[in-house]
Design a protein around this motif. Structure first.
Motif, short mmCIF file in Angstrom:
data_model
loop_
_atom_site.label_atom_id
_atom_site.label_comp_id
_atom_site.label_asym_id
_atom_site.label_seq_id
_atom_site.Cartn_x
_atom_site.Cartn_y
_atom_site.Cartn_z
N ARG A 335 0.68 -1.15 0.01
CA ARG A 335 0.04 0.01 0.00
C ARG A 335 0.98 1.44 -0.10
N ARG A 336 2.02 1.05 0.43
CA ARG A 336 2.84 2.37 0.52
C ARG A 336 4.17 2.02 -0.54
N SER A 337 3.94 1.48 -1.67
CA SER A 337 4.95 1.14 -2.77
C SER A 337 5.50 2.29 -3.45
N GLN A 338 6.38 2.22 -4.16
CA GLN A 338 6.72 3.30 -5.07
C GLN A 338 6.64 2.55 -6.49
N PRO A 339 6.51 3.45 -7.36
CA PRO A 339 6.18 2.86 -8.84
C PRO A 339 7.33 2.45 -9.69
N MET A 340 7.19 1.40 -10.40
CA MET A 340 8.06 0.86 -11.21
C MET A 340 7.72 0.98 -12.78
N ASP A 341 8.61 0.96 -13.66
CA ASP A 341 8.23 1.18 -15.21
C ASP A 341 8.68 -0.12 -16.00
N PHE A 342 8.92 -1.37 -15.16
CA PHE A 342 9.00 -2.44 -16.03
C PHE A 342 8.13 -3.62 -15.47
N GLY A 343 8.24 -4.66 -16.12
CA GLY A 343 7.37 -5.79 -15.49
C GLY A 343 8.26 -6.97 -15.22
N ILE A 344 7.82 -7.83 -14.31
CA ILE A 344 8.79 -8.94 -13.88
C ILE A 344 7.85 -9.99 -13.53
N GLY A 345 8.32 -11.12 -13.49
CA GLY A 345 7.66 -12.13 -12.63
C GLY A 345 6.43 -12.78 -13.39
N TYR A 346 5.56 -13.29 -12.67
CA TYR A 346 4.44 -14.08 -13.57
C TYR A 346 3.38 -13.10 -13.90
N ARG A 347 3.23 -12.06 -13.08
CA ARG A 347 2.51 -10.88 -13.63
C ARG A 347 3.20 -10.03 -14.56
N TRP A 348 3.73 -10.29 -15.47
CA TRP A 348 4.89 -9.50 -16.26
C TRP A 348 4.69 -8.37 -16.97
N ARG A 349 3.25 -7.87 -16.88
CA ARG A 349 2.89 -6.61 -17.42
C ARG A 349 3.52 -5.76 -16.36
N SER A 350 3.95 -4.46 -16.89
CA SER A 350 4.45 -3.58 -15.84
C SER A 350 3.41 -3.15 -14.97
N TYR A 351 2.11 -2.82 -15.28
CA TYR A 351 1.13 -2.22 -14.62
C TYR A 351 0.70 -3.02 -13.25
N GLU A 352 1.04 -4.33 -13.33
CA GLU A 352 0.77 -5.50 -12.29
C GLU A 352 2.07 -6.34 -11.66
N SER A 353 3.04 -5.83 -12.10
CA SER A 353 4.19 -6.36 -11.41
C SER A 353 4.49 -5.84 -9.92
N ASN A 354 5.18 -6.84 -9.27
CA ASN A 354 5.58 -6.58 -7.91
C ASN A 354 7.06 -6.77 -7.93
N LEU A 355 7.87 -5.89 -7.13
CA LEU A 355 9.18 -6.15 -6.63
C LEU A 355 9.34 -5.69 -5.34
N LEU A 356 10.01 -6.64 -4.57
CA LEU A 356 10.40 -6.11 -3.02
C LEU A 356 12.07 -6.30 -3.00
N LEU A 357 12.61 -5.03 -2.52
CA LEU A 357 13.99 -4.84 -2.16
C LEU A 357 14.04 -4.99 -0.66
N SER A 358 14.86 -6.05 -0.09
CA SER A 358 14.75 -6.20 1.29
C SER A 358 16.17 -6.13 1.65
N VAL A 359 16.64 -5.02 2.64
CA VAL A 359 17.97 -4.71 3.14
C VAL A 359 18.20 -5.30 4.45
N LYS A 360 19.16 -6.02 4.68
CA LYS A 360 19.45 -6.48 6.00
C LYS A 360 20.12 -5.34 6.73
N LEU A 361 19.57 -5.02 8.06
CA LEU A 361 20.22 -4.03 8.75
C LEU A 361 21.55 -4.42 9.48
N PRO A 362 22.37 -3.68 9.82
CA PRO A 362 23.68 -4.18 10.49
C PRO A 362 23.21 -4.65 11.84
N THR A 363 24.28 -5.53 12.29
CA THR A 363 23.79 -6.23 13.67
C THR A 363 24.31 -5.56 14.68
N ASP A 364 25.56 -4.67 14.53
CA ASP A 364 26.21 -4.54 15.80
C ASP A 364 26.23 -2.70 15.70
#
Length: 398
Positions: A335-364
């Motif tokens: 619900r708080r996603s940013q837009p992207m202008d390319f398609g990826i995955g099974y829903r390959w059309r750009s207007y229904e594709s999703n992409l999640l970038l997960s970044v591991k936080l420093p541990t110390d």
């Protein structure tokens, strides 16, 4: 005055020197083979150069020129721009489980990696000497290459059922010919290709070395980009289920290259199942960043205290081929996603594709995050859904 024996020796040496360059020119290099399979002219001195006059190869070259130009404009250039904007200081290694021979997207998302590790069930196969193909066999071999790449050129992923057939058919079989094409079309120069096998402890064996029973087999390709920097691509044929990785040394080998970054897309939602928990846990423990669509690791398996999430695109839920894989937590996050202008995955059309970038936080608290989007995501206005011609969704099953 030279003795007759010395004169004969000198003459033989001169003859050998004259013959060796010709013999060297008769050798078909892996790079020339890759360029030829990719519909690109091999080096001028290559024995394959005369074969570029074949009408079948010329048709093949025109087909791939058009297909890759469209793919570059529609997706790959946009993915590279997205990666340059949202990733910084990536790890040298990238892991791509369930990849098939998809070097295209591995390179587009993580172009700065120096070691790529791809893995799937499909065998690496081999590239035969194209000079020895049977008469009339060149056209059918090139056509099989085109057919094998059809779904990824159009939809961004391989269709497993078709790939099992395509990569076992004809003179060119396995993933290696496709890897060759993708490397050449990505502007890479292949420097060395060798078989590789892993024993159950993850030790790598090359050439004719014996890794013992139950070895995991693959291929190592050393290549360079336009900057000349040497990089390595590994592809392993391996079972990534819990029982499969337990009996192989694949993940132990990957541990020697960790931590890295991971890409997961069009993965048949296998990581949602309990019998793939080992490889799922490996990715979570050994990745600094993970780029995935919703077929990757379920959101509830991430520890929110260890990860920072950056959603892009629209989560429309799984396609009908994968019932029961809808994630409410994913829907809430997007619900708080940013837009992207390319398609990826099974829903390959750009207007229904999703992409999640997960970044591991420093541990110390003392380290810096390996990849940080340039700006905090903000909820954008939802763009109107563009009208598209009706098309059936391609299907891929485990």
């Amino acid at each position: 005055m030279l003795q007759p024996v010395k004169i004969a020796a000198l003459a033989a040496a001169m003859l050998l020197a004259a013959v060796l360059p010709g013999r060297a020119a008769d050798t078909v290099t892996a790079n020339d083979t890759a360029r030829y399979l990719a519909g690109m002219a091999p080096s001028a001195e290559s024995p394959l150069t005369p074969l570029t006059k074949d009408p079948a190869w010329q048709h093949h070259a025109r087909f791939l020129d058009s297909a890759f130009a469209q793919l570059e404009q529609r997706q790959l250039s946009k993915i590279r721009t997205w990666a340059d904007t949202n990733l910084s200081a990536p790890r040298p290694t990238m892991f791509y489980m369930f990849s098939g021979p998809d070097f295209l997207y591995a390179n587009a998302f993580y172009s700065k990696a120096s070691t790529y590790v791809l893995s799937a069930l499909e065998p690496p196969g081999s590239v035969p000497d194209l000079m020895k193909l049977p008469r009339g066999g060149l056209g059918s071999a090139l056509n099989n290459v085109e057919h094998s790449m059809g779904s990824i050129l159009n939809f961004s992923f391989f269709i497993t059922k078709l790939m099992k057939v395509d990569l076992r058919a004809g003179q060119l079989n396995g993933t290696l010919p496709i890897l060759y094409v993708f490397l050449a079309r990505s502007g890479k120069t292949i420097r060395d290709v060798s078989p590789v096998a892993l024993d159950d402890k993850g030790t790598a064996y090359f050439a004719n070395e014996n890794p013992g029973p139950n070895a995991t087999h693959g291929v190592r390709i050393v290549f360079a980009g336009s900057d000349g920097e040497q990089k390595t691509l590994y592809y392993f044929s391996t079972d990534l289920s819990n029982s499969g990785v337990k009996s192989s040394g694949f993940l132990k080998f990957c541990e020697t290259l960790a931590p890295g970054n991971s890409l997961i897309k069009s993965a048949s939602y296998l990581l949602h199942a309990g019998n793939f928990s080992t490889v799922r846990d490996f990715i979570l423990v050994n990745s600094a960043t993970i780029i995935q669509d919703d077929s990757g690791i379920p959101l509830n398996d991430y520890n929110p205290k260890k990860w920072r999430f950056f959603p892009f695109g629209r989560y429309a839920g799984p396609i009908g081929e994968f019932p029961g894989r809808y994630q409410q937590s994913y829907a809430d996050l997007f619900r708080r996603s940013q837009p992207m202008d390319f398609g990826i995955g099974y829903r390959w059309r750009s207007y229904e594709s999703n992409l999640l970038l997960s970044v591991k936080l420093p541990t110390d608290g003392s380290g810096s995050v390996d990849a940080t989007p340039a700006a905090e995501p903000a909820p954008p206005a939802r763009p109107k859904r563009p009208r598209q011609p009706a098309a059936a969704d391609p299907r891929r099953s485990p």
